[in-house]
Design an enzyme around this catalytic site. Structure first.
Site, PDB file in Angstrom:
ATOM      1  N   LYS A  40      -9.078  -0.554  -5.821  1.00 39.05           N
ATOM      2  CA  LYS A  40      -9.121   0.111  -4.515  1.00 39.05           C
ATOM      3  C   LYS A  40     -10.422   0.868  -4.353  1.00 39.05           C
ATOM      4  O   LYS A  40     -10.738   1.758  -5.150  1.00 39.05           O
ATOM      5  CB  LYS A  40      -7.940   1.083  -4.397  1.00 39.05           C
ATOM      6  CG  LYS A  40      -7.923   1.924  -3.126  1.00 39.05           C
ATOM      7  CD  LYS A  40      -7.529   1.116  -1.899  1.00 39.05           C
ATOM      8  CE  LYS A  40      -7.661   1.913  -0.611  1.00 39.05           C
ATOM      9  NZ  LYS A  40      -6.574   2.865  -0.402  1.00 39.05           N
TER      10      LYS A  40
ATOM     11  N   ALA B  44      -3.481  14.694   5.579  1.00 38.31           N
ATOM     12  CA  ALA B  44      -3.325  13.396   6.250  1.00 38.31           C
ATOM     13  C   ALA B  44      -2.322  12.527   5.513  1.00 38.31           C
ATOM     14  O   ALA B  44      -2.385  12.395   4.292  1.00 38.31           O
ATOM     15  CB  ALA B  44      -4.675  12.688   6.321  1.00 38.31           C
TER      16      ALA B  44
ATOM     17  N   HIS C 107      -4.738  -0.825   5.728  1.00 41.73           N
ATOM     18  CA  HIS C 107      -4.209  -0.098   6.896  1.00 41.73           C
ATOM     19  C   HIS C 107      -5.113  -0.200   8.121  1.00 41.73           C
ATOM     20  O   HIS C 107      -5.625   0.802   8.612  1.00 41.73           O
ATOM     21  CB  HIS C 107      -3.899   1.368   6.573  1.00 41.73           C
ATOM     22  CG  HIS C 107      -4.930   2.090   5.752  1.00 41.73           C
ATOM     23  ND1 HIS C 107      -6.263   2.102   6.072  1.00 41.73           N
ATOM     24  CD2 HIS C 107      -4.819   2.812   4.608  1.00 41.73           C
ATOM     25  CE1 HIS C 107      -6.912   2.812   5.165  1.00 41.73           C
ATOM     26  NE2 HIS C 107      -6.067   3.247   4.272  1.00 41.73           N
TER      27      HIS C 107
ATOM     28  N   HIS D 271       3.330  14.311   1.629  1.00 44.04           N
ATOM     29  CA  HIS D 271       2.761  15.626   1.330  1.00 44.04           C
ATOM     30  C   HIS D 271       3.900  16.624   1.540  1.00 44.04           C
ATOM     31  O   HIS D 271       4.736  16.416   2.428  1.00 44.04           O
ATOM     32  CB  HIS D 271       1.620  15.963   2.296  1.00 44.04           C
ATOM     33  CG  HIS D 271       0.403  15.092   2.150  1.00 44.04           C
ATOM     34  ND1 HIS D 271      -0.574  15.341   1.213  1.00 44.04           N
ATOM     35  CD2 HIS D 271       0.020  13.980   2.801  1.00 44.04           C
ATOM     36  CE1 HIS D 271      -1.527  14.415   1.311  1.00 44.04           C
ATOM     37  NE2 HIS D 271      -1.187  13.567   2.262  1.00 44.04           N
TER      38      HIS D 271
ATOM     39  N   HIS E  14       1.702   5.253  -1.720  1.00 46.48           N
ATOM     40  CA  HIS E  14       1.326   6.426  -2.523  1.00 46.48           C
ATOM     41  C   HIS E  14       2.584   6.980  -3.166  1.00 46.48           C
ATOM     42  O   HIS E  14       3.470   7.482  -2.472  1.00 46.48           O
ATOM     43  CB  HIS E  14       0.660   7.486  -1.638  1.00 46.48           C
ATOM     44  CG  HIS E  14      -0.608   6.992  -1.015  1.00 46.48           C
ATOM     45  ND1 HIS E  14      -1.834   7.075  -1.652  1.00 46.48           N
ATOM     46  CD2 HIS E  14      -0.845   6.364   0.164  1.00 46.48           C
ATOM     47  CE1 HIS E  14      -2.767   6.535  -0.884  1.00 46.48           C
ATOM     48  NE2 HIS E  14      -2.191   6.094   0.218  1.00 46.48           N
TER      49      HIS E  14
ATOM     50  N   HIS F 237       0.881  -1.188   0.000  1.00 44.70           N
ATOM     51  CA  HIS F 237       0.000   0.000   0.000  1.00 44.70           C
ATOM     52  C   HIS F 237       0.911   1.228   0.000  1.00 44.70           C
ATOM     53  O   HIS F 237       1.446   1.623   1.028  1.00 44.70           O
ATOM     54  CB  HIS F 237      -0.897  -0.001   1.244  1.00 44.70           C
ATOM     55  CG  HIS F 237      -1.875   1.145   1.288  1.00 44.70           C
ATOM     56  ND1 HIS F 237      -3.214   0.969   1.581  1.00 44.70           N
ATOM     57  CD2 HIS F 237      -1.712   2.481   1.084  1.00 44.70           C
ATOM     58  CE1 HIS F 237      -3.824   2.146   1.555  1.00 44.70           C
ATOM     59  NE2 HIS F 237      -2.930   3.090   1.256  1.00 44.70           N
TER      60      HIS F 237
ATOM     61  N   HIS G 145     -10.566   0.973   1.711  1.00 46.49           N
ATOM     62  CA  HIS G 145     -10.302   1.933   2.788  1.00 46.49           C
ATOM     63  C   HIS G 145     -11.537   1.879   3.684  1.00 46.49           C
ATOM     64  O   HIS G 145     -12.573   2.445   3.346  1.00 46.49           O
ATOM     65  CB  HIS G 145     -10.083   3.344   2.227  1.00 46.49           C
ATOM     66  CG  HIS G 145      -9.746   4.346   3.294  1.00 46.49           C
ATOM     67  ND1 HIS G 145      -8.553   5.031   3.315  1.00 46.49           N
ATOM     68  CD2 HIS G 145     -10.438   4.758   4.388  1.00 46.49           C
ATOM     69  CE1 HIS G 145      -8.531   5.824   4.384  1.00 46.49           C
ATOM     70  NE2 HIS G 145      -9.668   5.685   5.045  1.00 46.49           N
TER      71      HIS G 145
ATOM     72  N   ASP H 232       1.458   2.490   3.546  1.00 46.71           N
ATOM     73  CA  ASP H 232       0.608   3.678   3.396  1.00 46.71           C
ATOM     74  C   ASP H 232       1.463   4.937   3.489  1.00 46.71           C
ATOM     75  O   ASP H 232       1.017   5.976   3.971  1.00 46.71           O
ATOM     76  CB  ASP H 232      -0.534   3.706   4.428  1.00 46.71           C
ATOM     77  CG  ASP H 232      -1.602   4.737   4.057  1.00 46.71           C
ATOM     78  OD1 ASP H 232      -1.608   5.200   2.894  1.00 46.71           O
ATOM     79  OD2 ASP H 232      -2.421   5.071   4.931  1.00 46.71           O
TER      80      ASP H 232
END
Ligand code: NCD
Ligand code: ZN
Length: 347
Positions: A107, A268, A180, A256, A15, A13, A146, A252
């Site tokens: 997802k 988040a 997660h 940012h 990003h 998982h 999620h 996860d």
């Protein structure tokens, strides 16, 4: 000096974002991981075959396994498989058949529950979703979810358990990955249905809400789902350390830019990709469970997803690793702190 070797670590998982952010951070995963399940919550979300293919190409350019247009030389030697995911929508069976070769998973996000999830599902009415979910099940595409309601923040995951039960019982052949997970309730759900699995992050193994907001507010530990109570953390830790066959590592890791985290209205996401294996080694070693780490970071995911990543060997040693304060403009978990284990070599 203690040493520990991991084979083909996988992050199920992740990003990777896009554009300049991806250029900055993708190599941090491709250096130490064999592959990762890449999340589709881009703007706009990944919903077509051509978008998935084009995004995968951009990832491969950034992770150095495809020659750039200008320069036919390989950018680096890093072998890394980006396993692609598709953003859930009410797709037809024909569409799913056509795209199935390009993706490892789909997802599903509840609408608006987290970063870039506005196009998600707003009403979990199983009958209106049945056709798509049946097609996903028949095509044997795992469904990653999620799992949060839009209720009180500490209860969101627990409130979502009834949706997991509906999905698991209505579609017994559908492989459902609870993404997660952060609660004891989710851990207990794992053993109730054969077709439920879960990813667990590094940060949820290490922190509770106290670490985020119990003292000075820690924006770099703020994520969705929010870290919960000590008993939840202990339940997660137990199944991870015991390498329960239905759980696997999914960082996860959600970068940012610093200004978006250290802001009034903090985005988040916890950025852990560059420190995850080192911190996992420290954690499993502390509990005398280093032998189980291989299952948690690779073998379980290989069996659950039926994947066979290219060979990669990561050698970790018990030598201090001073975590950088920042990677370009992203602050990692443990910024400026020293971890006990470091990566010595990757082959
Ligand atoms: C993720 C992100 O920033 O994309 N944020 C997070 O807090 N985990 C989205 C997600 O996985 O919820
Ligand atoms: Zn995520």
């Amino acid at each position: 000096m203690k040493q520990h070797t991991l084979l083909m670590p996988l992050d199920m998982h992740l990003h990777l974002r896009d554009g300049v952010m991806m250029e900055h951070i993708a190599n941090l995963s491709s250096y130490s991981f064999s592959g990762a399940l890449v999340m589709p919550n881009l703007v706009p979300p990944l919903k077509t075959k051509s978008d998935v293919i084009a995004y995968k190409e951009r990832i491969l350019h950034c992770t150095g396994v495809v020659p750039t247009d200008e320069d036919e030389e390989f950018m680096s030697e890093q072998d890394f498989e980006p396993y692609m995911s598709l953003f859930y929508d009410n797709y037809s069976k024909e569409f799913l058949e056509d795209i199935s070769e390009e993706i490892l998973a789909i997802k599903l996000y509840p609408a608006g529950i987290t970063t870039n999830s506005e196009g998600g599902v707003s009403n979990f009415d199983i009958e209106s979703m049945r056709e798509t979910l049946e097609a996903i099940s028949e095509l044997e595409i795992p469904l990653c979810v999620h799992g949060e309601s839009n209720g009180f923040v500490m209860d969101r995951e627990t409130e979502f358990m009834s949706v997991y039960e509906l999905l698991a019982s209505n579609f017994p052949n559908l492989k459902i990955i609870m993404e997660h997970i952060t609660t004891k309730d989710a851990v207990e759900m794992l053993d109730k249905y054969d077709n439920l699995y879960a990813t667990i992050t590094l940060h949820h193994l290490l922190i509770t809400l106290d670490d985020v907001a119990g003292g000075m507010l820690k924006p770099h530990l703020f994520c969705k789902p929010i870290a919960k109570r000590p008993q939840d953390q202990q339940a997660l830790l137990k199944v991870a350390l015991d390498a329960h066959p239905k759980v696997m590592f999914g960082s996860d890791s959600a970068p940012h830019p610093q200004h978006a985290k250290e802001a009034c209205g903090c985005a988040a996401g916890v950025f852990t990709a560059p420190i995850a294996l080192q911190a996992l080694c420290e954690l499993f070693d502390k509990h005398d469970k280093l032998d189980n780490l291989q299952y948690f970071v690779s073998d379980n995911a290989q069996s659950i997803y039926g994947i066979c990543p290219d060979f990669k060997e990561v050698v970790l040693v018990e030598e201090p690793f001073k975590v950088p304060d920042i990677y370009t403009d992203v602050v990692p978990m443990f910024a400026g702190e020293t971890l006990k284990w470091s990566i010595e070599d990757v082959d």
